[in-house]
Design an enzyme around this catalytic site. Structure first.
Site, mmCIF file in Angstrom:
data_model
loop_
_atom_site.group_PDB
_atom_site.id
_atom_site.type_symbol
_atom_site.label_atom_id
_atom_site.label_comp_id
_atom_site.label_asym_id
_atom_site.label_seq_id
_atom_site.Cartn_x
_atom_site.Cartn_y
_atom_site.Cartn_z
ATOM 1 N N ASN A 1 132.415 -5.388 -22.729
ATOM 2 C CA ASN A 1 133.563 -4.973 -23.536
ATOM 3 C C ASN A 1 134.584 -6.099 -23.566
ATOM 4 O OD1 ASN A 1 135.487 -4.614 -21.241
ATOM 5 N ND2 ASN A 1 133.961 -3.107 -20.652
ATOM 6 N N PRO B 1 128.095 5.256 -12.568
ATOM 7 C CA PRO B 1 128.968 5.991 -11.651
ATOM 8 C C PRO B 1 130.426 5.769 -12.047
ATOM 9 C CG PRO B 1 128.030 4.046 -10.575
ATOM 10 C CD PRO B 1 127.359 4.180 -11.915
ATOM 11 N N ASP B 2 131.264 6.771 -11.905
ATOM 12 C CA ASP B 2 132.694 6.613 -12.175
ATOM 13 C C ASP B 2 133.355 6.204 -10.854
ATOM 14 O OD1 ASP B 2 135.483 7.038 -12.521
ATOM 15 O OD2 ASP B 2 134.996 8.181 -14.334
ATOM 16 N N ILE B 3 133.739 4.942 -10.780
ATOM 17 C CA ILE B 3 134.232 4.387 -9.506
ATOM 18 C C ILE B 3 135.556 5.043 -9.125
ATOM 19 C CG2 ILE B 3 134.801 2.241 -8.299
ATOM 20 C CD1 ILE B 3 133.153 0.843 -10.624
ATOM 21 N N PHE C 1 143.625 3.578 -14.656
ATOM 22 C CA PHE C 1 144.120 3.138 -15.963
ATOM 23 C C PHE C 1 143.475 4.025 -17.017
ATOM 24 C CE2 PHE C 1 146.600 -0.827 -16.286
ATOM 25 C CZ PHE C 1 146.825 -1.016 -14.933
HETATM 26 N N1 CTP Z 1 136.576 3.852 -14.456
HETATM 27 C C1 CTP Z 1 135.786 3.650 -13.340
HETATM 28 N N2 CTP Z 1 134.431 3.757 -13.457
HETATM 29 C C2 CTP Z 1 133.858 4.047 -14.633
HETATM 30 C C3 CTP Z 1 134.667 4.246 -15.783
HETATM 31 C C4 CTP Z 1 136.034 4.129 -15.661
HETATM 32 O O1 CTP Z 1 136.315 3.363 -12.263
HETATM 33 N N3 CTP Z 1 132.550 4.140 -14.706
HETATM 34 C C5 CTP Z 1 138.033 3.789 -14.294
HETATM 35 C C6 CTP Z 1 138.716 2.634 -14.994
HETATM 36 O O2 CTP Z 1 138.825 1.522 -14.145
HETATM 37 C C7 CTP Z 1 140.082 3.232 -15.324
HETATM 38 C C8 CTP Z 1 139.767 4.700 -15.542
HETATM 39 O O3 CTP Z 1 138.541 4.947 -14.886
HETATM 40 O O4 CTP Z 1 140.956 3.153 -14.219
HETATM 41 C C9 CTP Z 1 139.699 5.151 -16.948
HETATM 42 O O5 CTP Z 1 138.900 4.336 -17.721
HETATM 43 P P1 CTP Z 1 138.719 4.642 -19.276
HETATM 44 O O6 CTP Z 1 137.748 3.671 -19.827
HETATM 45 O O7 CTP Z 1 140.043 4.771 -19.919
HETATM 46 O O8 CTP Z 1 138.143 6.086 -19.227
HETATM 47 P P2 CTP Z 1 136.702 6.656 -19.249
HETATM 48 O O9 CTP Z 1 136.402 7.265 -17.932
HETATM 49 O O10 CTP Z 1 135.752 5.616 -19.702
HETATM 50 O O11 CTP Z 1 136.851 7.839 -20.303
HETATM 51 P P3 CTP Z 1 136.783 7.816 -21.899
HETATM 52 O O12 CTP Z 1 135.696 6.861 -22.271
HETATM 53 O O13 CTP Z 1 136.498 9.226 -22.237
HETATM 54 O O14 CTP Z 1 138.141 7.392 -22.381
#
Ligand code: CTP
Length: 401
Positions: free
Chosen positions: A208, A304-306, A324
């Site tokens: 990205n 995984p969502d960190i 964020f």
């Molecule tokens: N984040 C993370 N791990 C992921 C995705 C996101 O840690 N796999 C964290 C980002 O570092 C940020 C927050 O989650 O602090 C939100 O990221 P964002 O891209 O805005 O949200 P998404 O979870 O991707 O949700 P969406 O795509 O629905 O906006």
């Protein structure tokens, strides 16, 4: 914050030298003893008498002053200090330092010292951007020299850009950090930053537009407040934050592993633009265009969502978890929902719509959302957003401490 510390303050010859007088006052307010040294050029901007009056100490200007040399030799002068601060550090002084010159008192002291050196560069924006200055800065950083600023803004020469000396309060904070002091002394913070790269095959990946600039600015600002910072970054363009431990990763899974390995922490800031999906079964060999079956079909699986993983840890969760929210529509409503969904304490919402120039740009316009509500900050440089957020984190972690 600086009680009992001695700072040798080398004042270079630039218009920002007048701010060095305020710096002396502020260093003294924090309990430091300040010995000023003025270059010959500095004396065109401020007088030794004003520096001496504010410092309450003798001022040094001349390498070949026999009286000075008999009382305290230049070697001793450079070593009696706990930290050397160069403010303003002109392009010329930086060049002398990088080249190892010792043709006046200031450059000789900088060569002779066995202490850490902090520079606050100040110069015209073109001089700051000149490849020679960039080379000299890289050399100085590699030599372990600490830096603070320069900031972006209007300059005395009428131009706008990077080159303004950091404000005296920022230099004091950086000096404290250089001495291992500061409100976040003894605290460990984790910052994630940059994009992640999710391989398709050995040569292609999903990524990205994140440059990593905001995360780096936050990490550097936290380090400047005395924190130990673990900076976990994907492959980013932005310069690495000074004063932080850099841990480089590629994928979201590697980022999660690195964050987990860096725990425990007092606080964690998740500024990375993590790829939400990775390719299921990335190929070990390059996918050939000429392969049978035509255009390949990529199946994506969720990463995984960190942030959510750390925010919901049953034990060992950092006391403050900051996420964020990169949004393009209904920024505040979406970010507020995201805060609840991910279980973090604060969320920094920003509008990354194409027209804003924020993703990959140098500025940011953010709204900080917490349990008590939200506050919208004006559009600021990413460095300033980093400083404000770091100050908020420090105030939160030290409240009641
Ligand atoms: N984040 C993370 N791990 C992921 C995705 C996101 O840690 N796999 C964290 C980002 O570092 C940020 C927050 O989650 O602090 C939100 O990221 P964002 O891209 O805005 O949200 P998404 O979870 O991707 O949700 P969406 O795509 O629905 O906006």
């Amino acid at each position: 914050m600086l009680a009992g510390r001695r700072i040798l303050l080398i004042i270079g010859g630039g218009i920002a030298a007048y701010k060095a007088l305020d710096l002396i006052r502020r260093l003294k307010e924090q309990g430091a003893a300040v010995t000023p040294v003025l270059t010959r050029a500095a004396q065109e901007f401020v007088t030794p008498l004003s520096a001496s009056a504010l410092a309450g100490e003798k001022v040094y200007t001349d390498l070949f002053d026999l009286t000075d040399e008999a009382e305290m030799g230049h070697i001793e002068l450079s070593r009696a200090a706990d930290l050397l601060v160069v403010a303003p550090a002109t392009a010329d002084l930086m060049a002398k330092m990088a080249g190892g010159h010792a043709d006046d008192l200031a450059s000789t002291l900088l060569m002779a010292t066995d202490k850490r050196v902090l520079i606050a560069p100040a110069m015209n924006v073109r001089m700051w951007e000149h490849p020679a200055t960039a080379r000299n800065l890289a050399t100085l950083l590699a030599d372990g020299v600490l830096t603070v600023g320069p900031n972006e803004g209007d300059m005395a020469c009428g131009e706008f850009g990077f080159g303004r000396m950091a404000e005296p309060a920022e230099i004091v904070a950086a000096a404290a950090a250089g001495l291992g002091e500061g409100p976040l002394k003894g605290r460990h913070l984790i910052v994630t930053s940059g994009p992640t790269h999710e391989p398709i095959d050995p040569v292609r990946f999903i990524a990205n537009r994140s440059s990593g600039a905001q995360g780096a600015a936050i990490a550097e600002a936290l380090a400047n407040l005395g924190a130990r910072v673990s900076f976990v970054t994907g492959p980013a363009e932005a310069a690495m934050p000074r004063g932080a431990t850099v841990i480089r990763v590629e994928t979201a899974q590697e980022m999660l592993d690195a964050v987990t390995a860096a725990l425990p922490a007092d606080a964690a800031v998740f500024a990375a633009a993590v790829a939400d999906w990775r390719v299921d079964g990335a190929q070990a060999g390059k996918i050939k265009k000429t392969a049978k079956g035509g255009v390949p079909e990529l199946r994506l699986v969720e990463n995984p969502d960190i942030l959510a993983t750390v925010a919901r840890m049953p034990t060992g969760r950092p006391a403050l978890v900051v996420g964020f929210a990169a949004e393009t529509d209904d920024v505040i409503a979406n970010a507020t929902a995201k805060r609840a969904r991910k279980g973090c304490d604060w969320i920094v919402a920003n509008d990354v719509s194409a027209g804003t120039g924020i993703m990959g740009g140098t500025e940011n316009a953010v709204t900080l959302i917490h349990a008590e509500g939200s506050e919208t900050w004006p559009r600021l440089s990413k460095a300033e957003v980093g400083r404000r957020l770091a100050a908020r984190i420090a105030a939160h972690l030290t409240a009641g401490a």
